[in-house]
Design an enzyme around this catalytic site. Structure first.
Site, PDB file in Angstrom:
ATOM      1  N   ASP A  70       0.785  -1.368   0.121  1.00 39.75           N
ATOM      2  CA  ASP A  70       0.096   0.080  -0.037  1.00 39.75           C
ATOM      3  C   ASP A  70       0.862   1.219   0.102  1.00 39.75           C
ATOM      4  O   ASP A  70       0.448   2.249  -0.680  1.00 39.75           O
ATOM      5  CB  ASP A  70      -0.936   0.041   1.049  1.00 39.75           C
ATOM      6  CG  ASP A  70      -1.949  -0.996   1.086  1.00 39.75           C
ATOM      7  OD1 ASP A  70      -2.344  -1.218  -0.058  1.00 39.75           O
ATOM      8  OD2 ASP A  70      -2.682  -1.396   1.961  1.00 39.75           O
ATOM      9  N   GLY A  71       1.984   1.157   0.619  1.00 39.04           N
ATOM     10  CA  GLY A  71       3.034   2.184   0.700  1.00 39.04           C
ATOM     11  C   GLY A  71       3.264   2.942  -0.408  1.00 39.04           C
ATOM     12  O   GLY A  71       3.431   4.015  -1.018  1.00 39.04           O
ATOM     13  N   ASN A 140      -4.949   8.958   1.801  1.00 33.53           N
ATOM     14  CA  ASN A 140      -5.607   7.871   3.121  1.00 33.53           C
ATOM     15  C   ASN A 140      -5.718   9.062   4.036  1.00 33.53           C
ATOM     16  O   ASN A 140      -6.991   9.046   4.762  1.00 33.53           O
ATOM     17  CB  ASN A 140      -4.372   6.988   3.490  1.00 33.53           C
ATOM     18  CG  ASN A 140      -4.626   5.610   3.241  1.00 33.53           C
ATOM     19  OD1 ASN A 140      -5.557   5.389   2.560  1.00 33.53           O
ATOM     20  ND2 ASN A 140      -3.760   4.696   3.609  1.00 33.53           N
ATOM     21  N   ASP A 141      -4.595   9.795   4.724  1.00 38.71           N
ATOM     22  CA  ASP A 141      -4.962  10.548   5.691  1.00 38.71           C
ATOM     23  C   ASP A 141      -3.720  11.451   6.003  1.00 38.71           C
ATOM     24  O   ASP A 141      -2.920  11.463   5.614  1.00 38.71           O
ATOM     25  CB  ASP A 141      -4.872   9.588   7.309  1.00 38.71           C
ATOM     26  CG  ASP A 141      -3.884   8.583   7.159  1.00 38.71           C
ATOM     27  OD1 ASP A 141      -2.913   8.801   6.765  1.00 38.71           O
ATOM     28  OD2 ASP A 141      -4.423   7.299   7.530  1.00 38.71           O
ATOM     29  N   ARG A 151       3.718  17.006  26.876  1.00 41.73           N
ATOM     30  CA  ARG A 151       2.784  18.069  26.987  1.00 41.73           C
ATOM     31  C   ARG A 151       1.394  17.379  26.150  1.00 41.73           C
ATOM     32  O   ARG A 151       1.773  17.071  24.969  1.00 41.73           O
ATOM     33  CB  ARG A 151       2.998  19.312  26.362  1.00 41.73           C
ATOM     34  CG  ARG A 151       4.306  20.170  27.206  1.00 41.73           C
ATOM     35  CD  ARG A 151       4.961  21.265  26.984  1.00 41.73           C
ATOM     36  NE  ARG A 151       5.648  21.997  27.575  1.00 41.73           N
ATOM     37  CZ  ARG A 151       5.061  22.924  28.485  1.00 41.73           C
ATOM     38  NH1 ARG A 151       3.830  23.078  28.471  1.00 41.73           N
ATOM     39  NH2 ARG A 151       5.812  23.404  29.289  1.00 41.73           N
ATOM     40  N   ARG A 167      -8.556  18.259  24.922  1.00 40.92           N
ATOM     41  CA  ARG A 167      -7.253  17.822  25.147  1.00 40.92           C
ATOM     42  C   ARG A 167      -7.216  16.414  24.180  1.00 40.92           C
ATOM     43  O   ARG A 167      -7.696  15.568  24.631  1.00 40.92           O
ATOM     44  CB  ARG A 167      -7.002  17.697  26.514  1.00 40.92           C
ATOM     45  CG  ARG A 167      -6.636  18.934  27.389  1.00 40.92           C
ATOM     46  CD  ARG A 167      -5.762  18.964  28.599  1.00 40.92           C
ATOM     47  NE  ARG A 167      -5.948  20.394  28.969  1.00 40.92           N
ATOM     48  CZ  ARG A 167      -5.112  21.468  28.539  1.00 40.92           C
ATOM     49  NH1 ARG A 167      -4.416  21.385  27.775  1.00 40.92           N
ATOM     50  NH2 ARG A 167      -5.601  22.630  28.964  1.00 40.92           N
ATOM     51  N   HIS A 182      -4.733   4.305   9.570  1.00 37.07           N
ATOM     52  CA  HIS A 182      -4.318   4.898  11.048  1.00 37.07           C
ATOM     53  C   HIS A 182      -5.694   4.884  11.805  1.00 37.07           C
ATOM     54  O   HIS A 182      -5.900   4.528  13.085  1.00 37.07           O
ATOM     55  CB  HIS A 182      -3.558   6.120  10.886  1.00 37.07           C
ATOM     56  CG  HIS A 182      -2.779   6.031  12.235  1.00 37.07           C
ATOM     57  ND1 HIS A 182      -1.369   5.528  12.479  1.00 37.07           N
ATOM     58  CD2 HIS A 182      -3.238   6.613  13.506  1.00 37.07           C
ATOM     59  CE1 HIS A 182      -1.271   6.039  13.567  1.00 37.07           C
ATOM     60  NE2 HIS A 182      -2.162   6.537  14.267  1.00 37.07           N
TER      61      HIS A 182
END
Lengths: 277, 277, 277, 277
Positions: A70-71, A140-141, A151, A167, A182
Site C-alpha cells: 500500500d505504501g 489515506n490520511d 505536553r 485535550r 491509522h
C-alpha cells in the site's frame, strides 16, 4: 469495449526484487501489445523507457502500474499526474488493502485491461495548507500529532461554523480509503471506500471524544503546541503552536483502474468477510 | 419571510406534567396568532381541538410540536403524516439530543416560528420488511438482536452485492441521526446529522468486526436464530431464524423545523463542544 | 491515634500563584503545631526552610505535601525519598485524579492529619532499564513510542515465558494508578487503584491487538525501530532499534496519605459515579 | 512423578460424532492402564460405566475429560464435583480457547497424564444470589441484561463501599477466564487467566462508562427494570426490577489439568501471538 491504454508507466516498491520481477512481466506483456512503457527510476526494465520522478508529472500517460504494498500505491499517487488512473498490484508488501490483484494474476489482469474489461473507481483526496504553504495531497490520511511528548495540547477543530476544543495528543483526518489505515488502528469504523466523506479520529483524547464522520467540508485544526503533520504516513512536516492547519478536498480525485466490483473489499481485506469460528 | 404555519398539532410525553404545562403555553401562544391547534390525545389543552393518534395521519397540518424527551420526538415522527415538519421541545426528558429548545425558550421560539425565522432540516429514515410485512419507519435505528440469550447466531449482512458472515449477538443499523443513540453506546462514531449514509454496528461480535459506514443502499440481514427487531428503541417485532430482513431508505425524510444552524450540535449535546479540564 | 508527623516538605506546581498561596497556608498550619517544614525550591514560604530538589532525597521527612495538579504529584514522587508518604492537594491543576482534597479543605485536612486521622494507601510503581541504564520509577506509566512517524515498527512483548509480536506505533505499560491516564485516553479500562497488576495498552496496533491485564511480572519490550520512552508523561529517553527495554516492579511502592476511603474514587473523578441523565 | 489418576469420567458435546469418537479413544487408552472410566450420559462408550449427570456429583473422581468446544467445558464444570480437575479436549467446537489439546493429540496427552507429567491450573469462579436463591457458579461470566428491549434501565453497582449509577442495557461480570468471552466481544481487555480479579463490562452504557477491573470482592448489582441473568452463556434466570443481585467468589476454584505452561495462551488462541502482516 476496446482499451485506450497506449502509454503506461510502472512504479515499484524500492529494493524489492519481487516487485522488480513483476514489473518486468508487466512491461513485457504491455510491449507485446504495442503499449509505450515507462519505468519510473530507479526502476529499470527491459523494453521500458526510464523516466525520473520529476519528469513523470509532465509525461502523457493513460495508466500507471504501482507494484508493491500500500505504501507504494500511496507514494505513486503523489508522484503521477493527478488525473491519471492507477492499477495496484500487491507484491512484496503487507496487506495490500489498496491493491486489485496479487503478482500471480498479472497475465490475466493485463489481458483484461488491454481488452477494455475494466472500470474506474474514484476516491476523495484531501490536502492541507499551513500559512499558505500547500502540502502534498493525501489519499489515506493527514495525521496531526504533538512534537513534545510531555505536553498534552488543547486541540481546536473548526468545521461547519462550529468549534470543538479538547485535550488530545493529536488527530487523524482520514478519507474513506484511509479509514482502514491509522484511523482503524486507533479503533475507528470502516467507511465504504466509495463514499464521499471524512472521518476525524482523535488520538488519545483525555475525555475520549468520539470519532466524527462528516461531509467533505473545510476543516481548520489548531493545537496549543507545536505539531508534526504526516501525509499518508510517508511525508512529515512541522507546524508551530497555534497556527491554523486548513484541510480541504483535493480538486482531483485519485482514480483506480479496477477489474472486479467488490462491495465489501475493505472488510474482506481486513479478514471479516467470512466467519472464522 | 412570512410563516405559513396555519395548522399545528401538539404531542407530549405521557404522564409528564412538565410537558403538559409547556403544551398549554404553546397552545396559548399559537392561538393568539390565529393558528388552528390540535392536541394529540391523551393530551387535552385549553384552546386546542383534541385528535386521536389514528386520525392524526389524516389531519392537514403545517407543523407538529413534540414536547418531551427524544423518545417523544421519535414516537411523534411515526405518528404524524410523514411529510409534516416537527419542532422538538425538550421538557421532562433526559438529554434531548434531538430537541431544538428547552421549555424555558418557548415564547421566543414560537415568535420566531410565526415570524418565519426558521429553516427545515431533513433527515434520512430507514424501514424494514420481513416476508413482505412492512415495519414502521425508524429515524434513529433498527436493532436486530437474538431472542435466545444462550446462543450466538451467525449473522449474514448482504450489501452492495457482497456478503459478510460473523458471529454476533445482533446488529444495529443507524441513520446519522441515530448515531448518537444505541450505536454510540456500543462504541460507535458520531455521524454528522446532515449526512446521507448509514452505520452498521455489530453487537458483541465474537471477532470484533468493526463498525461499517455505508451509503444508503439496501441491506439484507439474516440470523441463524430467531431475532427481535426494535424500531427506534420503541416498537418490537420478532423474526424467525434465517428469514431475510430487508432494510432500505424510507421514501419520506423526517423534517425538523429549526431556528439555529449548529454545525456540531450533536457533539455539543454529548458534552464535547468545549474542553472541560 | 496520635500523628507522628514531625517533619514535612511542601512541593508545588511551578509558576502557580494558587499553589503558592495554598503552600503558605499549609506551612502556617504545620508551623503552629511545631512541625518542622521544608519548602522545595524554587518554592519559598514564610516559616519553611528552603531545600533544593537534590538535597531532598537526603532529608529526613515524615510527609510531603504536593500542591498542584496530577503532574505535580507524579513529579514529587520521583523527587522525594522513595519511602516517604505524600499528601496530594489539587490546586490550579486540571482533573486532580490523584489528589485527596482541593485547596478549600486545607485547614480541616491538616487538622485531621495532625490528629492522626489518616491511613496509608500503597501503590505499585514500575521501572525500566535499557542496556543496564536505570530509568526513573513511574507511578502512572511507561510509554514506548516510535521516533520515526513514517514507519510502523514490529513490537515484541515478552512476558511469562511467551512472546507476542505485532505491528503498532508503541505501547503503554501502566500501573492501576496510571490506568486513568494515557491508557484510558486510548480506550482502556479503569483498574482499581488498590490492585497489584499492570495493563499493556498497544498504541495504534495494526491488527487491533487487545489490551492485556497481567500480574506484576517482568516484561521485555523490543521495537524494530528507534523509540522514545516517556516516564509518567514527564521525562523522555531514547532507545535504539532492537534494544530490549526491561520493565519490572520498582521495589518501593508510592505511599499516599489519605483521609477517606473511597472504593471508586477513580470513576468518581472521571465523572461516572452518578448518572447524569 | 507418578500419576494418581485412578478414576476418570468423560463428558462430551451433545450430538457430536467427532466428540464421541474422541471419547472412545480416551476410554480405551485409560482402560489399558487400568483407570476406572465413567461416561456421563447420554454418552455411552465401550469400556466405560455410564453415569447420569445427577449421580456424577456423588461419584469419586480424580479427573474429568471434557470433549467438545468451550461450551462443553463450561457445562462440565457446573456438572462435576466442584473440586475435581478437568482436562479439556477441543473436538468439533469452535475456538476452544479453554482447551489444552485438539483431538489429534489424545494419545500423547493421555500418556503424559498417566505418566504424571501435568500440573494444575486454578481459576477463580463467581456466583450470584437473588433474594437468597443461589445460582450455579460461573467460570466465565455472569451477564445481567434488560428484559424489555424498549427501556434502558438505571443500573446501580455497589462495590467496596461505593456506588455507581449509570444508564445501560446491562452488565457483564467476568473472571479472567471469561475475559476472552462476552467481555472481549464488547471491547474489553484480556485479563491473564492466572490472575485473581474481575472485570465489569457495561453493555451499551449511555454515557460510555468504562470497563472496570477490580479485586475479587462482593458486588451488588441492581437494575430499575426486570433483568435476565445468564450464567456462562448457558443458563438463564430472571430477576425483578430493583432486586439486588449479589455476586461473590465461588468457594471452590475450577481446576484445569494442564500439560504445558503457556504465558499468553489466551492471546495465542485469539490469533495475536504472531504478527500476520
Amino acid at each position: 469495449m476496446v482499451s485506450n491504454i497506449r502509454r503506461a508507466a510502472i512504479i515499484t516498491k524500492m529494493d524489492s526484487s519481487e516487485a522488480s520481477a513483476a514489473a518486468s512481466k508487466v512491461a513485457r506483456l504491455l510491449g507485446e501489445s504495442k503499449v509505450k512503457v515507462y519505468s519510473v527510476l530507479p526502476l529499470e526494465v527491459t523494453g521500458a523507457a526510464p523516466v525520473s520522478q520529476e519528469k513523470l508529472k509532465d509525461t502523457e500517460l493513460d495508466l500507471v502500474f504501482a507494484i508493491g504494498g500500500d505504501g507504494t500505491t500511496l507514494r505513486a499517487f503523489r508522484t503521477i499526474p493527478s488525473k491519471v488512473p492507477l492499477f495496484s498490484i500487491n507484491s512484496g508488501g503487507h496487506r495490500g488493502i489498496l491493491s486489485e490483484i496479487g503478482a500471480d494474476s498479472i497475465e490475466q489482469a493485463v489481458h483484461a485491461i488491454l481488452g477494455g474489461k475494466y472500470f474506474y473507481d474514484s476516491r476523495t483526496r484531501i490536502q492541507a495548507t499551513i500559512n499558505g504553504k500547500v502540502l502534498p495531497p493525501a489519499l489515506n490520511d493527514i495525521l496531526i500529532t504533538r512534537v513534545s511528548l510531555t505536553r498534552t495540547p488543547l486541540v481546536s477543530i473548526k468545521l461547519m461554523g462550529d468549534e470543538i476544543k479538547q485535550r488530545m495528543d493529536g488527530i487523524v483526518v482520514s478519507t474513506p480509503t484511509g479509514s482502514t489505515g491509522h484511523s482503524f488502528s486507533i479503533g475507528g469504523p470502516v467507511l465504504h471506500e466509495g463514499m464521499s466523506c471524512l472521518i476525524l479520529s482523535p488520538i488519545a483524547s483525555v475525555n475520549r471524544m468520539p470519532q466524527l464522520v462528516i461531509p467533505v467540508e473545510d476543516i481548520v485544526v489548531q493545537s496549543t503546541y507545536e505539531s508534526h503533520i504526516i501525509i499518508d504516513g510517508q511525508e512529515t512536516f512541522r507546524v508551530d503552536a497555534d497556527k491554523p492547519i486548513k484541510i480541504f478536498r483535493f480538486p482531483d480525485d485519485a482514480t483506480f483502474l479496477r477489474l472486479q466490483k467488490k462491495g465489501m473489499r475493505q472488510l474482506a481485506k481486513l479478514g471479516f468477510s467470512k466467519f472464522e469460528f
